[in-house]
Design an enzyme around this catalytic site. Sequence first.
Site, mmCIF file in Angstrom:
data_model
loop_
_atom_site.group_PDB
_atom_site.id
_atom_site.type_symbol
_atom_site.label_atom_id
_atom_site.label_comp_id
_atom_site.label_asym_id
_atom_site.label_seq_id
_atom_site.Cartn_x
_atom_site.Cartn_y
_atom_site.Cartn_z
ATOM 1 N N HIS A 17 -33.175 -32.451 16.703
ATOM 2 C CA HIS A 17 -33.853 -33.325 17.663
ATOM 3 C C HIS A 17 -34.105 -34.691 17.032
ATOM 4 O O HIS A 17 -34.590 -34.795 15.923
ATOM 5 C CB HIS A 17 -35.149 -32.704 18.201
ATOM 6 C CG HIS A 17 -36.124 -32.241 17.170
ATOM 7 N ND1 HIS A 17 -35.979 -31.066 16.468
ATOM 8 C CD2 HIS A 17 -37.279 -32.787 16.739
ATOM 9 C CE1 HIS A 17 -37.001 -30.900 15.652
ATOM 10 N NE2 HIS A 17 -37.812 -31.948 15.788
ATOM 11 N N LEU A 18 -33.730 -35.706 17.789
ATOM 12 C CA LEU A 18 -33.902 -37.090 17.377
ATOM 13 C C LEU A 18 -35.222 -37.592 17.931
ATOM 14 O O LEU A 18 -35.457 -37.536 19.137
ATOM 15 C CB LEU A 18 -32.758 -37.952 17.929
ATOM 16 C CG LEU A 18 -32.864 -39.455 17.674
ATOM 17 C CD1 LEU A 18 -32.647 -39.761 16.193
ATOM 18 C CD2 LEU A 18 -31.853 -40.215 18.533
ATOM 19 N N HIS A 19 -36.097 -38.073 17.050
ATOM 20 C CA HIS A 19 -37.351 -38.689 17.480
ATOM 21 C C HIS A 19 -37.058 -40.120 17.893
ATOM 22 O O HIS A 19 -36.396 -40.866 17.161
ATOM 23 C CB HIS A 19 -38.377 -38.684 16.349
ATOM 24 C CG HIS A 19 -38.911 -37.336 16.040
ATOM 25 N ND1 HIS A 19 -40.069 -36.856 16.602
ATOM 26 C CD2 HIS A 19 -38.428 -36.353 15.237
ATOM 27 C CE1 HIS A 19 -40.291 -35.629 16.155
ATOM 28 N NE2 HIS A 19 -39.306 -35.302 15.326
ATOM 29 N N ASP A 22 -42.388 -35.800 23.494
ATOM 30 C CA ASP A 22 -42.902 -34.970 22.404
ATOM 31 C C ASP A 22 -44.275 -34.444 22.821
ATOM 32 O O ASP A 22 -45.069 -35.183 23.407
ATOM 33 C CB ASP A 22 -43.009 -35.808 21.129
ATOM 34 C CG ASP A 22 -43.266 -34.966 19.899
ATOM 35 O OD1 ASP A 22 -44.376 -34.384 19.792
ATOM 36 O OD2 ASP A 22 -42.377 -34.890 19.043
ATOM 37 N N ILE A 23 -44.563 -33.177 22.533
ATOM 38 C CA ILE A 23 -45.854 -32.607 22.956
ATOM 39 C C ILE A 23 -47.022 -33.130 22.134
ATOM 40 O O ILE A 23 -48.168 -32.995 22.536
ATOM 41 C CB ILE A 23 -45.857 -31.060 22.937
ATOM 42 C CG1 ILE A 23 -45.598 -30.530 21.538
ATOM 43 C CG2 ILE A 23 -44.867 -30.511 23.936
ATOM 44 C CD1 ILE A 23 -45.868 -29.041 21.393
#
Length: 159
Positions: free
Chosen positions: A109-111, A40-41
């Site tokens: 999107h899965l964190h 993740d950015i």
Amino acid sequence: MEGKTCKEFDESCIFCHFAHNRDVETTILKQDEEFVCFRDIDPVAPHHYLVIPRDHIVSCKSLNRSHIDLVERMAKFGKEVLLDQGITDMENVRLGFHQPPFISVGHLHLHVLAPASQISTYMQHKFTPGTDRFITVRLANKFSSYFIFFLYYCNVFFT
């Protein structure tokens, strides 16, 4: 956003570019024929990764019963990435999705967060399980019954 379900590639979607190896700046941690994982950015935990399907699915609100296996495989893939990174304490892992309007990119999107106990204080509200902002995914032996609840929680209508 919510009405779309799935298409292979959306030219305007940055995550589609990642998923189809059209972005040279993003470091891919793991990929296979179905998923891509990258950092993740704006990480909120020491290990904060995103797992995305190669196919363009807008959000968890686009899911239906036919996606139960897909979400299960995404969670398994995310845990494999953590194992690859040396994380073995799976009790201190948080997996989940944001739902609209709390998403910044319209591509499912899965964190994948670890250790969950170290999620930054100022961002805990954004990753609190059981809230409208963050819907957690739990791996269990009887995964399907959980996903019926998960899909219901995302306001997915069963057709």
